[in-house]
Design an enzyme around this catalytic site. Structure first.
Site, mmCIF file in Angstrom:
data_model
loop_
_atom_site.group_PDB
_atom_site.id
_atom_site.type_symbol
_atom_site.label_atom_id
_atom_site.label_comp_id
_atom_site.label_asym_id
_atom_site.label_seq_id
_atom_site.Cartn_x
_atom_site.Cartn_y
_atom_site.Cartn_z
ATOM 1 N N ASP A 16 -18.984 40.565 -57.976
ATOM 2 C CA ASP A 16 -18.623 40.322 -56.573
ATOM 3 C C ASP A 16 -17.120 40.142 -56.411
ATOM 4 O OD1 ASP A 16 -19.043 40.091 -53.871
ATOM 5 O OD2 ASP A 16 -19.558 37.963 -53.935
ATOM 6 N N HIS A 72 -18.085 41.569 -51.446
ATOM 7 C CA HIS A 72 -18.909 41.612 -50.238
ATOM 8 C C HIS A 72 -18.090 41.445 -48.957
ATOM 9 C CE1 HIS A 72 -19.178 37.085 -50.719
ATOM 10 N NE2 HIS A 72 -19.003 37.174 -49.415
ATOM 11 N N SER A 114 -15.218 33.024 -48.085
ATOM 12 C CA SER A 114 -15.438 33.956 -49.193
ATOM 13 C C SER A 114 -14.144 34.634 -49.602
ATOM 14 C CB SER A 114 -16.447 35.031 -48.790
ATOM 15 O OG SER A 114 -17.753 34.573 -48.915
#
Length: 372
Positions: A207, A177, A314
Site C-alpha cells: 500500500d 490507495h 492516509s
C-alpha cells in the site's frame, strides 16, 4: 483507510603532499658532499627564527656543544623554538572536516553538492533538541513542513490524503490507495504552494506509492527513522490532512506492534468501498472493518496507535518523540460502518501505520517505476 474521498459535486581541497605548503615545511637540504668555501663566515651562534617553519631558505641547525647542552652553566641562552606545522597538522585538519561532514552537517553538505538523497537517521536524532524530546509542539514545528496534502482526481470524484516529503527535490511517499486510479494528482505543501505530481511507482502489496513533484526544489525532507526501535507505549505524533484540514496534528502512543493488517488491492473495489464517506476497508484478527475488502487483498505488518486518525490522514506521517518518521499512516477504524456520512466516521483510537523500515526497503522498487 484514512484518506478522504468525495464524489464530484459534493464539496470543493586542501593542498596535497606535493603542494606549496608541504614543500615549505620540508625545504630541500644540501647534499653532504657539497663543497664548503673556507672563506664563508661561520654559522651564527643562535638558530635563525623561521616563521612557523614556512620561511624562505633553509634553516641552519645549531651545533650541539657544551653551550647547547647546558646553556645556564655557560651563560648562553638558546632562542625559543617554534613548533613547525607539517603533514600531521594538515591531516588533523582534514580529519576534523571529514568528521563534521560525516556527522551533524552531512545534510548541509548533501544540499551544497546538489545530491538529492533520502535523509535517514539512526535511533538518535537532532530533528528536535534533546531538551524538547517528546514535546508535541516542537515536533510539530519541525516536521509539519515535511508533510503535504495529496489530492487525486478520479473518474467519479476526488480523493484526499497526505504524503511525506523524503527529498528536497520533491519525492513524496504516500499510500497507494490514495492515488489508485487517479487521472491527475495535485500536491499542496504546508506553506500553501501547489504542484502537479507524477506517479513514479506503486506497490499495492505494501500500500505504498512514490510521487514526484514537477518543478519543485528546496523542500524540507523528513528524517526517516528506525521503526525496529519502536516499542509499545512510545509517544507518537501524527500529522496529515483529515477532511482537507492541512497540517492537522494529533498525538498518542504506540498501542501494539506487528498487527497483520489486510487491505484490498483491487482498484475498482477500493473506489466502490471508499467512496463518499472517506472510509477504507481493511481487516485484522479475522474481522472486517469499514466494509468488505473483496477477494483481492494483501497483508502487511503495521504499527498500531491510538493517535487520532481520520479520513485524509492516509499517507501522512507517524513521528516518534525525537522527530523521526517511524511510520506512514494507512488505516483507521471507523465506528460508523453503516453510515454514509464522513462526519460520523471519526477516530476511536484505533489506527495503523506502515513501518518506515518497510518504506525504506521499498524505495528502490518504487523509484524504478514499478506499478505492481
Amino acid at each position: 483507510m484514512t484518506e478522504s474521498f468525495r464524489r464530484s459535486g459534493e464539496y470543493e581541497n586542501p593542498q596535497g603532499p606535493q603542494g606549496d605548503a608541504y614543500q615549505g615545511a620540508y625545504p630541500q637540504q644540501q647534499h653532504a658532499s657539497s663543497p664548503v668555501n673556507p672563506e664563508w663566515p661561520p654559522p651564527p651562534t643562535h638558530q635563525p627564527v623561521v616563521d612557523g617553519g614556512y620561511g624562505e631558505g633553509t634553516a641552519v641547525l645549531p651545533t650541539v656543544g657544551p653551550d647547547a647542552e647546558h646553556p645556564a652553566e655557560h651563560g648562553t641562552h638558546s632562542a625559543p623554538k617554534k613548533r613547525t606545522r607539517g603533514p600531521i597538522t594538515l591531516l588533523a585538519a582534514v580529519a576534523i572536516v571529514a568528521a563534521a561532514v560525516g556527522g551533524g552537517t552531512a545534510y548541509a553538505f548533501q544540499e551544497l553538492t546538489g545530491k538529492n538523497e533520502v535523509v535517514s537517521s539512526s535511533t538518535t536524532t537532532s530533528v528536535v533538541p534533546s531538551s524538547k524530546k517528546g514535546d508535541v509542539a516542537s515536533i510539530a514545528a519541525a516536521v509539519s513542513p515535511s508533510v503535504v496534502e495529496v489530492n487525486a482526481t478520479l473518474s467519479n470524484g476526488t480523493s484526499t490524503g497526505s504524503g511525506v516529503v523524503i527529498t528536497s527535490g520533491g519525492e513524496i511517499v504516500t499510500n497507494n490507495h490514495v492515488i489508485s486510479g487517479a487521472q491527475s494528482v495535485k500536491v499542496t505543501t504546508s506553506n500553501g504552494k501547489s504542484y502537479t505530481a507524477e506517479v513514479v511507482g506503486t506497490d499495492s502489496s505494501k500500500d505504498l506509492a512514490l510521487l514526484k513533484l514537477q518543478g519543485a526544489s528546496g523542500l524540507s525532507p523528513a528524517t526517516l527513522g528506525n521503526s525496529a526501535g519502536v516499542q509499545v507505549g512510545d509517544t507518537v505524533v501524527a500529522i496529515g490532512s483529515p477532511e482537507g484540514l492541512t497540517g492537522t496534528v494529533t498525538s498518542g502512543i504506540v498501542s501494539a506492534l506487528n498487527r497483520d493488517v489486510t487491505v484490498s488491492t483491487d482498484e475498482g473495489q477500493q473506489q466502490q468501498q471508499g467512496g463518499g464517506d472517506g472510509r477504507w476497508p481493511f481487516s485484522f484478527g479475522g474481522q472486517q472493518f469499514n466494509g468488505d475488502t473483496g477477494s483481492s487483498t494483501t497483508t502487511y505488518k503495521a504499527i498500531q496507535t491510538d493517535a487520532s486518525l481520520n479520513p485524509g490522514n492516509s499517507g501522512g506521517a507517524l513521528i516518534d518523540a525525537g522527530g523521526d518518521i517511524v511510520g506512514i499512516n494507512s488505516a483507521m477504524y471507523s465506528a460508523s460502518s453503516d453510515s454514509s456520512s464522513s462526519s460520523d466516521a471519526g477516530s476511536v483510537g484505533l489506527g495503523f501505520a506502515i513501518p518506515i523500515n518497510t518504506v525504506k526497503s521499498d524505495l528502490a522498487k518504487l523509484r524504478s517505476g514499478s506499478t505492481s
